[in-house]
Write an enzyme that holds these catalytic residues in place. Sequence first.
Site, PDB file in Angstrom:
ATOM      1  N   HIS A  85       2.513 -10.646  14.341  1.00  0.00           N
ATOM      2  CA  HIS A  85       1.394  -9.990  14.354  1.00  0.00           C
ATOM      3  C   HIS A  85       0.155 -10.467  13.361  1.00  0.00           C
ATOM      4  O   HIS A  85       0.579 -10.846  12.265  1.00  0.00           O
ATOM      5  CB  HIS A  85       1.631  -8.082  14.060  1.00  0.00           C
ATOM      6  N   GLU A 131      -0.069  -4.091  15.490  1.00  0.00           N
ATOM      7  CA  GLU A 131       1.122  -3.793  15.162  1.00  0.00           C
ATOM      8  C   GLU A 131       1.267  -2.616  14.175  1.00  0.00           C
ATOM      9  O   GLU A 131       2.261  -1.809  14.139  1.00  0.00           O
ATOM     10  CB  GLU A 131       1.752  -5.032  14.680  1.00  0.00           C
ATOM     11  N   HIS A 259       1.583  -3.368   1.924  1.00  0.00           N
ATOM     12  CA  HIS A 259       0.683  -2.613   2.450  1.00  0.00           C
ATOM     13  C   HIS A 259      -0.596  -2.102   1.484  1.00  0.00           C
ATOM     14  O   HIS A 259      -1.062  -1.123   1.371  1.00  0.00           O
ATOM     15  CB  HIS A 259       1.236  -1.277   3.140  1.00  0.00           C
TER      16      HIS A 259
HETATM   17  N1  PHE Z   1       6.718  -4.353  10.591  1.00  0.00           N
HETATM   18  C1  PHE Z   1       6.602  -3.948   9.314  1.00  0.00           C
HETATM   19  C2  PHE Z   1       5.303  -4.041   8.979  1.00  0.00           C
HETATM   20  O1  PHE Z   1       4.210  -4.695   9.410  1.00  0.00           O
HETATM   21  C3  PHE Z   1       7.373  -4.881   8.376  1.00  0.00           C
HETATM   22  C4  PHE Z   1       8.927  -5.067   8.599  1.00  0.00           C
HETATM   23  C5  PHE Z   1       8.894  -6.198   9.209  1.00  0.00           C
HETATM   24  C6  PHE Z   1       9.797  -4.049   8.499  1.00  0.00           C
HETATM   25  C7  PHE Z   1      10.452  -6.459   9.780  1.00  0.00           C
HETATM   26  C8  PHE Z   1      10.897  -4.341   9.061  1.00  0.00           C
HETATM   27  C9  PHE Z   1      11.373  -5.470   9.505  1.00  0.00           C
HETATM   28  O2  PHE Z   1       4.772  -2.920   8.032  1.00  0.00           O
HETATM   29 ZN    ZN Z   2       2.830  -3.760   7.895  1.00  0.00          ZN
HETATM   30 ZN    ZN Z   3       4.183  -6.605   9.504  1.00  0.00          ZN
END
Ligand code: PHE
Ligand code: ZN
Ligand code: ZN
Length: 297
Positions: A85, A131, A259
């Site tokens: 993403h 995402e 984040h």
């Molecule tokens: N997809 C989550 C995010 O972007 C992070 C994540 C990646 C969590 C892979 C678990 C496994 O915030």
């Molecule tokens: Zn994230």
């Molecule tokens: Zn992520």
Amino acid sequence: APDIPPANVKAHLTQLQSIATANGGNRAHGRPGYLASVTYVKNLLDAAGYTTRQQSFTYNGATGYNLIADWPGGDTSDTLMIGAHLDSVTAGPGINDNGSGSMANLEVALAVARTGFQPDRHLRFGWWGAEELGLRGSTAYVNSLTTAQKREITGYLNFDMVGSPNPGYFLYDGDNSDGTGAGPGPAGSAQIEQTLADYFTSIGVPTRGTDFDGRSDYGPFIANGIPAGGIFTGAEGRKTAAQVQLWGGTASTFDPCYHASCDTTANINDTALDRNSDAIAYAVWTLADGGTTTPPG
Ligand code: PHE
Ligand code: ZN
Ligand code: ZN
Ligand code: ZN
Ligand code: CA
């Protein structure tokens, strides 16, 4: 497989940081920094000889974009997809999450072009939008495919957060060898996990499994029976004492800037980013062309 130049991956991350800084500090869905990020990646892939397509979708009243890049050649009925993403949250520039996976994949795609790699399987790269709002871009992409088109995708590799500052080396647990979580991935996921594991064994770095818990863009692929795998270096979770023994670092969160506004170019572990970029290249070369390559030193 080629050695992916870490300086190139880092230079791309610096560009994403500049894009965020020039656009209100983020690269989030519906914000100008997102489309600028897509344009940056698209221009490099077009110049390298990829066939690219910007796919639009709507979410939350804003237009989102996926970037799909096909490398001409190979058996399209046996397509290996590699995805990440490209959006960030609104809080910050999203350099580890997920500039890291996005730019590692970009540099692997450019290495495919530089080396003139012509594998048996067709290669298709995807950079997903939104995402962070619930896998919206990858879901829109998979939902846009016909049943026949879905069947042509015979594997999906996902890279989301591969440069965490206090990294672990987690591989999606395709075979459910740890017995935790909802179970194994679709048949073929174990081979992907094993291929990535072989690379880490070759460089003497231990790995552990992480469950397919639905938190990244492999979700819509495995929901459609497509085998998947990938690498993750950890997010808001804490590295245990046992994991410090395994990987070094500190018994604290894998990514303290997860984040947050501090997910900048300073929020990257260069060793992890370098190892994982090379692991991606190894997996692409091995899985796409009959496993005839040997791990680089
Ligand atoms: N997809 C989550 C995010 O972007 C992070 C994540 C990646 C969590 C892979 C678990 C496994 O915030
Ligand atoms: Zn994230
Ligand atoms: Zn992520
Ligand atoms: Zn496993
Ligand atoms: Ca498991």
